[in-house]
Design an enzyme around this catalytic site. Structure first.
Site, PDB file in Angstrom:
ATOM      1  N   LEU A  80      94.311  21.289  18.787  1.00  0.00           N
ATOM      2  CA  LEU A  80      94.450  19.839  18.638  1.00  0.00           C
ATOM      3  C   LEU A  80      95.564  19.519  17.650  1.00  0.00           C
ATOM      4  O   LEU A  80      95.735  20.215  16.655  1.00  0.00           O
ATOM      5  CB  LEU A  80      93.143  19.258  18.088  1.00  0.00           C
ATOM      6  CG  LEU A  80      91.948  19.257  19.024  1.00  0.00           C
ATOM      7  CD1 LEU A  80      90.664  19.034  18.237  1.00  0.00           C
ATOM      8  CD2 LEU A  80      92.123  18.198  20.095  1.00  0.00           C
ATOM      9  N   LYS A 111      84.044  17.136  14.176  1.00  0.00           N
ATOM     10  CA  LYS A 111      84.788  18.401  14.301  1.00  0.00           C
ATOM     11  C   LYS A 111      84.090  19.420  13.392  1.00  0.00           C
ATOM     12  O   LYS A 111      84.242  19.405  12.184  1.00  0.00           O
ATOM     13  CB  LYS A 111      86.238  18.197  13.876  1.00  0.00           C
ATOM     14  CG  LYS A 111      87.110  19.416  14.169  1.00  0.00           C
ATOM     15  CD  LYS A 111      88.595  19.095  13.970  1.00  0.00           C
ATOM     16  CE  LYS A 111      89.454  20.306  14.286  1.00  0.00           C
ATOM     17  NZ  LYS A 111      89.115  21.493  13.443  1.00  0.00           N
TER      18      LYS A 111
HETATM   19  C1  3B9 Z   1      90.349  19.062  23.636  1.00  0.00           C
HETATM   20  C2  3B9 Z   1      90.291  20.536  23.174  1.00  0.00           C
HETATM   21  C3  3B9 Z   1      91.719  21.043  22.987  1.00  0.00           C
HETATM   22  C4  3B9 Z   1      89.555  21.379  24.233  1.00  0.00           C
HETATM   23  N1  3B9 Z   1      90.241  21.377  25.531  1.00  0.00           N
HETATM   24  C5  3B9 Z   1      90.979  22.459  25.942  1.00  0.00           C
HETATM   25  O1  3B9 Z   1      91.098  23.461  25.266  1.00  0.00           O
HETATM   26  C6  3B9 Z   1      91.641  22.371  27.281  1.00  0.00           C
HETATM   27  C7  3B9 Z   1      92.189  23.507  27.824  1.00  0.00           C
HETATM   28  C8  3B9 Z   1      92.854  23.427  29.052  1.00  0.00           C
HETATM   29  C9  3B9 Z   1      92.947  22.230  29.714  1.00  0.00           C
HETATM   30  O2  3B9 Z   1      93.603  22.111  30.937  1.00  0.00           O
HETATM   31  C10 3B9 Z   1      94.427  23.144  31.344  1.00  0.00           C
HETATM   32  C11 3B9 Z   1      93.972  23.947  32.388  1.00  0.00           C
HETATM   33  C12 3B9 Z   1      94.802  25.000  32.813  1.00  0.00           C
HETATM   34  C13 3B9 Z   1      96.049  25.225  32.195  1.00  0.00           C
HETATM   35  C14 3B9 Z   1      96.467  24.400  31.128  1.00  0.00           C
HETATM   36  C15 3B9 Z   1      95.648  23.354  30.691  1.00  0.00           C
HETATM   37  C16 3B9 Z   1      92.365  21.084  29.177  1.00  0.00           C
HETATM   38  C17 3B9 Z   1      91.711  21.151  27.949  1.00  0.00           C
HETATM   39  C18 3B9 Z   1      89.486  20.665  21.911  1.00  0.00           C
HETATM   40  C19 3B9 Z   1      89.847  21.597  20.937  1.00  0.00           C
HETATM   41  C20 3B9 Z   1      89.043  21.742  19.789  1.00  0.00           C
HETATM   42  C21 3B9 Z   1      87.904  20.940  19.650  1.00  0.00           C
HETATM   43  C22 3B9 Z   1      87.010  20.996  18.526  1.00  0.00           C
HETATM   44  N2  3B9 Z   1      87.209  21.858  17.513  1.00  0.00           N
HETATM   45  N3  3B9 Z   1      85.932  20.200  18.487  1.00  0.00           N
HETATM   46  C23 3B9 Z   1      85.705  19.338  19.483  1.00  0.00           C
HETATM   47  N4  3B9 Z   1      84.601  18.561  19.408  1.00  0.00           N
HETATM   48  N5  3B9 Z   1      86.506  19.223  20.574  1.00  0.00           N
HETATM   49  C24 3B9 Z   1      87.598  20.012  20.672  1.00  0.00           C
HETATM   50  N6  3B9 Z   1      88.382  19.888  21.778  1.00  0.00           N
END
Ligand code: 3B9
Length: 323
Positions: A80, A111
């Site tokens: 993020l 978080k």
């Molecule tokens: C939003 C995201 C980054 C997760 N999402 C992803 O990792 C992710 C990964 C590929 C995605 O789409 C793709 C699919 C294929 C290829 C490339 C991207 C979409 C989202 C994230 C990261 C850390 C978090 C955290 N510490 N706490 C909470 N509560 N939420 C969190 N959310």
């Protein structure tokens, strides 16, 4: 007959464990739970061939590994971007609105200050648990994650999917662990995040099994064809499968409410039984997320509001970082 008794006890204990560890709504006393668990362990000793592969008695951890296996994440685990104050949050909102040509709704969640992990299930069975690593390559820590009671070994439906979440050590478990270490003259962990990471990086799962770790699931990786339109619906879906999600996830209508939410948790977090280091702000609609896409490193549709670091009075004590 042994088979019926084992099946009845296993299903009963799995239900009790779900109520206690996932829903935080215990239906029996600890003593009653432990008595039944003991009874099941003895029956499984006498009839090992009748033991369920997802028996609650299996949470104590098996044999140690001699090394960690590397794991490729089919769906990368992205990181993020960070924002630090109200102005930054408003800039994020401006960029999102200009990217969408409209005003979205947001999902806000705590978080958790722990370790990002991914959990893979095939036909409803846990087959892999791994660390985030660098986002595309992590380490296989299935043996340790299986000891976390709030991680289901089997799901309510035989689906094949992947979920991501934050494994963490509650504050009370952290204080108790450091007290034990101090009594044994061992080096202390600096904070619950390091203690959780140190526990999950052990080759011997019996260590992790004693560390009272917990998890909150916050996103889906691969998932079966399912009519999901928003992030908050995705959270309801994973919760319906038996995963533990954090109840402080809120679907908010405006960036004003998001700012209010972030500021309200700055002080309230001291009362939480686990540490958080910020608030994650996500555009709620999956279609809007698709439209906004990603930069080289982060989603454009999410950011982390980080709390200002509190002046921490470090006690004069040797605190080395444990592996
Ligand atoms: C939003 C995201 C980054 C997760 N999402 C992803 O990792 C992710 C990964 C590929 C995605 O789409 C793709 C699919 C294929 C290829 C490339 C991207 C979409 C989202 C994230 C990261 C850390 C978090 C955290 N510490 N706490 C909470 N509560 N939420 C969190 N959310």
């Amino acid at each position: 007959m042994a088979q019926e008794k084992i099946d009845e006890l296993t299903n009963r204990l799995k239900k009790y464990a779900h109520q206690y560890y996932v829903l935080d709504e215990p239906v029996v006393s600890d003593a009653e739970y432990d008595k039944l668990l003991q009874e099941l362990m003895e029956l499984e000793e006498q009839h090992p061939e009748l033991k369920h592969e997802d028996s609650p008695t299996g949470r104590v951890g098996g044999e140690p590994l001699d090394q960690f296996r590397k794991v490729q994440h089919d769906v990368p685990m992205l990181s993020l971007s960070n924002v630090f104050n109200e102005e930054d949050i408003r800039d994020f909102d401006r960029r999102v609105r200009s990217g969408l040509g409209k005003t979205p709704t947001y999902s806000c969640e705590l978080k958790i200050d722990g370790l990002a992990v991914t959990l893979k299930y095939e036909e409803g069975k846990l087959v892999l648990g791994a660390t985030r690593g660098d986002g595309t390559t992590g380490e296989d820590i299935t043996h340790n994650l299986r000891t976390i009671s709030s991680i289901p070994l089997t799901l309510n439906e035989p689906v094949t999917l992947e979920v991501r979440g934050e494994a963490f050590m509650p504050k009370k478990s952290f204080e108790r662990l450091n007290k034990e270490k101090e009594e044994n003259g061992e080096a202390l962990f600096a904070n619950p995040r390091n203690a959780a990471a140190g526990s999950l990086r052990q080759l011997d799962p019996k260590i992790a099994a004693k560390r009272h770790l917990d998890i909150f699931i916050y996103s889906l990786g691969e998932y079966p064809e399912k009519e999901l339109n928003s992030h908050h619906e995705a959270l309801e879906y994973v919760s319906s499968l038996g995963f533990k999600t954090n109840r402080e996830a809120h679907h908010l209508e405006s960036i004003e409410e998001v700012i209010e939410f972030c500021e309200s948790w700055q002080d309230k977090r001291a009362d939480l039984p686990y540490e958080i280091d910020g608030i994650v702000i996500k555009v709620d609609s999956l279609e809007d997320q698709q439209q906004l896409g990603f930069t080289a490193k982060n989603p454009r549709w999410a950011t982390a509001y980080k709390f200002p670091a509190e002046e921490v009075v470090t006690t004069l004590r040797t605190i080395e970082l444990n592996v």
